[in-house]
Enzyme design. Structure first.
Site, PDB file in Angstrom:
ATOM      1  CG  HIS A  82      -2.029   0.997   1.285  1.00 27.64           C
ATOM      2  ND1 HIS A  82      -3.375   1.173   1.195  1.00 27.64           N
ATOM      3  CD2 HIS A  82      -1.715   2.530   1.604  1.00 27.64           C
ATOM      4  CE1 HIS A  82      -3.716   2.105   1.338  1.00 27.64           C
ATOM      5  NE2 HIS A  82      -2.979   3.189   1.437  1.00 27.64           N
ATOM      6  CD  GLU A  83       1.699   3.617   3.557  1.00 23.78           C
ATOM      7  OE1 GLU A  83       1.984   4.791   2.933  1.00 23.78           O
ATOM      8  OE2 GLU A  83       0.635   3.337   4.396  1.00 23.78           O
ATOM      9  CG  ASP A 158      -5.269   6.482   0.873  1.00 24.07           C
ATOM     10  OD1 ASP A 158      -4.608   7.426   1.519  1.00 24.07           O
ATOM     11  OD2 ASP A 158      -4.524   5.425   0.753  1.00 24.07           O
TER      12      ASP A 158
END
Length: 305
Positions: A82-83, A158
């Protein structure tokens, strides 16, 4: 003013601190420097160094690390990708502020986050800047979909940030050709009984058009992000795997990994202060281990930035 009566290493540059603390109040700055002083004392250092200031800044902005929090290997892998998705999509665009720090160690309410720092202050941004920022904001969710073929709740922040950004593009900034150069962002208030309720200053038909435009903008950003991450899958894998082994990476390390350079692993779990103490032959007692806006705070997420 807040640096009085504190001793700093000569390498500490206050102009750099100022660039990284845009929007901080006087109380925030005081808290930052006090926290840095405490960290230096805990590490048996005579002077506050850049390491303490960086760690204090992360703590003030994102909360304390939660190294004692138990996370399954599967979830840790999802957070790492994800990061990495955020970082790789932003870097591949080449138009956004540089990556400053990435971690998959839970901190505050986030399971991990990606931080970037503006190179200059600017209150004037283009439509293209917003479109590219949306791509980077969606990078975490897109990476999850590409790699694991499933999505998680980690991208909730997000999604919220992307929706707010896309709506502002349509109703505040006139960035939609379909809606036009009209401000539809100013909802009025109407007194209803004992409370006030919000009322739209436009018709339901126009509201539907606005919603459709917001959806289109986000869908286009998502598709762009998918294309970027698929084209840079090797970089996505490299960054994620480095994070899984090391848990954190700074901006310089990220760029090296992104460009395929060989980077030695860190000593995972060692406190920076302990390493510094070893390097300077100082005795230090080991300590127990213990969400976007266009301006870039900074990120993202549980995975939320």
């Amino acid at each position: 003013m807040h640096a009085r009566n504190k001793q700093f290493d000569p390498d500490v540059k206050f102009d750099s601190i100022a660039k990284g603390t845009v929007g901080f109040t006087g109380a925030d700055l005081e808290n930052l420097l006090n926290e840095a002083a405490l960290l230096a004392a805990r590490r048996n250092k005579k002077f506050i160094t850049n390491d303490e200031i960086e760690e204090a800044l992360l703590k003030v902005e994102m909360g304390p690390e939660k190294k004692s929090k138990v996370i399954s290997e599967k979830k840790k892998r999802i957070v790492a990708y994800h990061e990495a998705g955020h970082a790789v999509s932003r870097q591949a665009l080449g138009t956004l502020d540089p990556i400053h720090y990435i971690t998959i160690i839970p901190r505050g309410g986030a399971g991990g986050f990606t931080m970037w720092r503006p190179e200059e202050e600017s209150g004037l941004e283009s439509k293209g800047f917003f479109e590219d920022t949306l791509v980077g904001t969606l990078g975490g969710r897109v990476a999850e979909q590409i790699v694991f073929d499933e999505i998680t709740t980690g991208a909730s922040g997000d999604i919220r940030a992307a929706t707010q950004m896309a709506r502002a593009m349509v109703v505040n900034y006139g960035f939609s050709d379909t809606i036009g150069t009209v401000d539809y962002g100013g909802d009025g208030e109407v007194f209803i009984g004992r409370d006030f309720g919000a009322t739209k200053s436009y018709s339901e038909e126009k509201a539907a058009e606005i919603d459709a435009e917001v959806h289109r903008i986000i869908a286009e950003a998502y598709a762009r992000c998918e294309s970027i991450l698929n084209d840079n899958r090797d970089k996505l894998n490299a960054v994620a795997e480095y994070l899984l082994r090391n848990e954190t990476m700074d901006g310089e390390t990220f760029l090296k990994v992104f460009h395929g350079e060989s980077v030695p692993d860190q000593v995972v779990g060692e406190d920076l202060g302990e390493l510094a103490a070893e390097d300077t032959h100082m005795a230090a007692a080991p300590e127990p281990e213990a969400e976007i806006t266009p301006e870039g705070k900074r990120v993202k997420n549980g995975g939320d930035e």
